[in-house]
Scaffold this motif. Sequence first.
Motif, PDB file in Angstrom:
ATOM      1  N   SER A 194      22.753 -11.085 -40.409  1.00 23.99           N
ATOM      2  CA  SER A 194      22.723 -11.183 -41.870  1.00 23.99           C
ATOM      3  C   SER A 194      21.545 -12.038 -42.333  1.00 23.99           C
ATOM      4  O   SER A 194      20.875 -11.718 -43.319  1.00 23.99           O
ATOM      5  N   LYS A 195      21.284 -13.108 -41.616  1.00 25.13           N
ATOM      6  CA  LYS A 195      20.202 -14.024 -42.004  1.00 25.13           C
ATOM      7  C   LYS A 195      18.823 -13.386 -41.873  1.00 25.13           C
ATOM      8  O   LYS A 195      17.892 -13.786 -42.578  1.00 25.13           O
ATOM      9  N   LYS A 200      23.833  -4.326 -42.563  1.00 26.12           N
ATOM     10  CA  LYS A 200      24.734  -3.329 -41.986  1.00 26.12           C
ATOM     11  C   LYS A 200      25.106  -3.698 -40.551  1.00 26.12           C
ATOM     12  O   LYS A 200      26.256  -3.526 -40.137  1.00 26.12           O
ATOM     13  N   GLY A 201      24.134  -4.200 -39.795  1.00 27.87           N
ATOM     14  CA  GLY A 201      24.431  -4.656 -38.437  1.00 27.87           C
ATOM     15  C   GLY A 201      25.396  -5.826 -38.438  1.00 27.87           C
ATOM     16  O   GLY A 201      26.275  -5.921 -37.579  1.00 27.87           O
ATOM     17  N   ALA A 202      25.229  -6.707 -39.423  1.00 25.28           N
ATOM     18  CA  ALA A 202      26.134  -7.857 -39.540  1.00 25.28           C
ATOM     19  C   ALA A 202      27.555  -7.388 -39.825  1.00 25.28           C
ATOM     20  O   ALA A 202      28.518  -7.857 -39.194  1.00 25.28           O
ATOM     21  N   ILE A 203      27.707  -6.461 -40.756  1.00 24.41           N
ATOM     22  CA  ILE A 203      29.037  -5.951 -41.092  1.00 24.41           C
ATOM     23  C   ILE A 203      29.687  -5.309 -39.874  1.00 24.41           C
ATOM     24  O   ILE A 203      30.880  -5.499 -39.609  1.00 24.41           O
ATOM     25  N   ALA A 219      35.593 -14.238 -40.167  1.00 19.34           N
ATOM     26  CA  ALA A 219      34.918 -12.940 -40.048  1.00 19.34           C
ATOM     27  C   ALA A 219      35.167 -12.093 -41.293  1.00 19.34           C
ATOM     28  O   ALA A 219      34.252 -11.423 -41.791  1.00 19.34           O
ATOM     29  N   TYR A 220      36.387 -12.105 -41.810  1.00 15.32           N
ATOM     30  CA  TYR A 220      36.663 -11.401 -43.061  1.00 15.32           C
ATOM     31  C   TYR A 220      35.830 -12.004 -44.197  1.00 15.32           C
ATOM     32  O   TYR A 220      35.257 -11.281 -45.019  1.00 15.32           O
ATOM     33  N   TYR A 221      35.771 -13.326 -44.226  1.00 20.15           N
ATOM     34  CA  TYR A 221      35.048 -14.020 -45.309  1.00 20.15           C
ATOM     35  C   TYR A 221      33.566 -13.655 -45.299  1.00 20.15           C
ATOM     36  O   TYR A 221      32.988 -13.276 -46.324  1.00 20.15           O
ATOM     37  N   ASN A 222      32.944 -13.745 -44.133  1.00 19.32           N
ATOM     38  CA  ASN A 222      31.514 -13.464 -44.071  1.00 19.32           C
ATOM     39  C   ASN A 222      31.226 -11.975 -44.201  1.00 19.32           C
ATOM     40  O   ASN A 222      30.168 -11.589 -44.709  1.00 19.32           O
TER      41      ASN A 222
END
Length: 363
Positions: A194-195, A200-203, A219-222
């Motif tokens: 994400s950074k 999309k890869g982060a999700i 994990a849900y939060y981020n």
Amino acid sequence: MDKWVVCILLAVCLSGCRQANVNKQIKQGTDSLQNETVASHPVDSLAYAYLESGRIMYENGDKLGAIAEYNKAIEIDSNYAVAYYKRGKVSSDLKDYKGAIADYTKAIKINPEYANAYYNRGWNKSNIGDNTDAIDDYTKAININPKDAESYHNRGWNKSKIGDKKGAIKDYTEAIRINPKYADAYYNRGWNKSKIGDKKGAIKDYTEAIRINPKYANAYYNRGNTKSDIGDNTGAINDYNKVIELNPQHIDTYINLGVAQYETRDYEGEIATYRLAIKNCSPDADLYNNLGRALYDLKRFKEAAEAYGEGIKAFPSDGKLYYGRGLARNQSGDKNGACEDWHRSSELGCLQANALLPLCGEK
């Protein structure tokens, strides 16, 4: 003038998404029988007895007693690497990170192949901010044991701390290759993706962490924050609601949920979210500020003023709250009350309030 005032309110008082939690470092290494029993010389039986006594004390919660027993073992055998290692572990638990590092260093000097000692020394160096040296220690642990997923994971954490996000991703990927069920590695890889802009890869990584651990609130939060970043506010709302189900006191989730509801024009839902957060969480000025702004948007000016007023009781030095209440009072026809609030807001350093003082007949 009223339209201008509303625009200022929206610009200042809508508290946006709070930052995602930083990536997580795994805890200090657990004892490894294989590494701990490797000795460069025969172990004195009395020294071993003190070592075992220390272990029992440690397991029973008597950490200072454990250190005393390890000290006795070392007095008998100054080359007892495992005793230094165990004493270092207790020191680390007591947050004596420098003392722990010194003990792990002694253990390594005696046994240069002591992988756990390198790992734990790296962990303690990380805790005092020495990320570069921590990376070196994890690398040595990896060289001794190339299948140590935790060392790759923590080396990735330290690389991320020094800004090497791509290097961190590479290490997390290796940790996952060794242990495909490593939820924290997926989570941290997602955070770093994400950074660097790979939302999309982060999700995808957060989703895998959740598949492995369905109660992984962070994990849900981020994942929710990342979905919000790409404009998927509906998906973000679903994730934030799951976080609240798992952790009803996670205040940042309520704030981010409220913002996502604002973006989807669910203003009543946003108001309900802030009210629930005020009920469940520790007091937070942003909650009152956002609640007052949401009520103001719906032209419920009296309720907005009351919400700001409740916030002022809890945070009497927050200039934004006085500023917002002044706006709500002004819309309710209470010009004197509005001017009193704007004066106080200005005194507390809220520059936007200065722009409204001319409404009070002042230049």
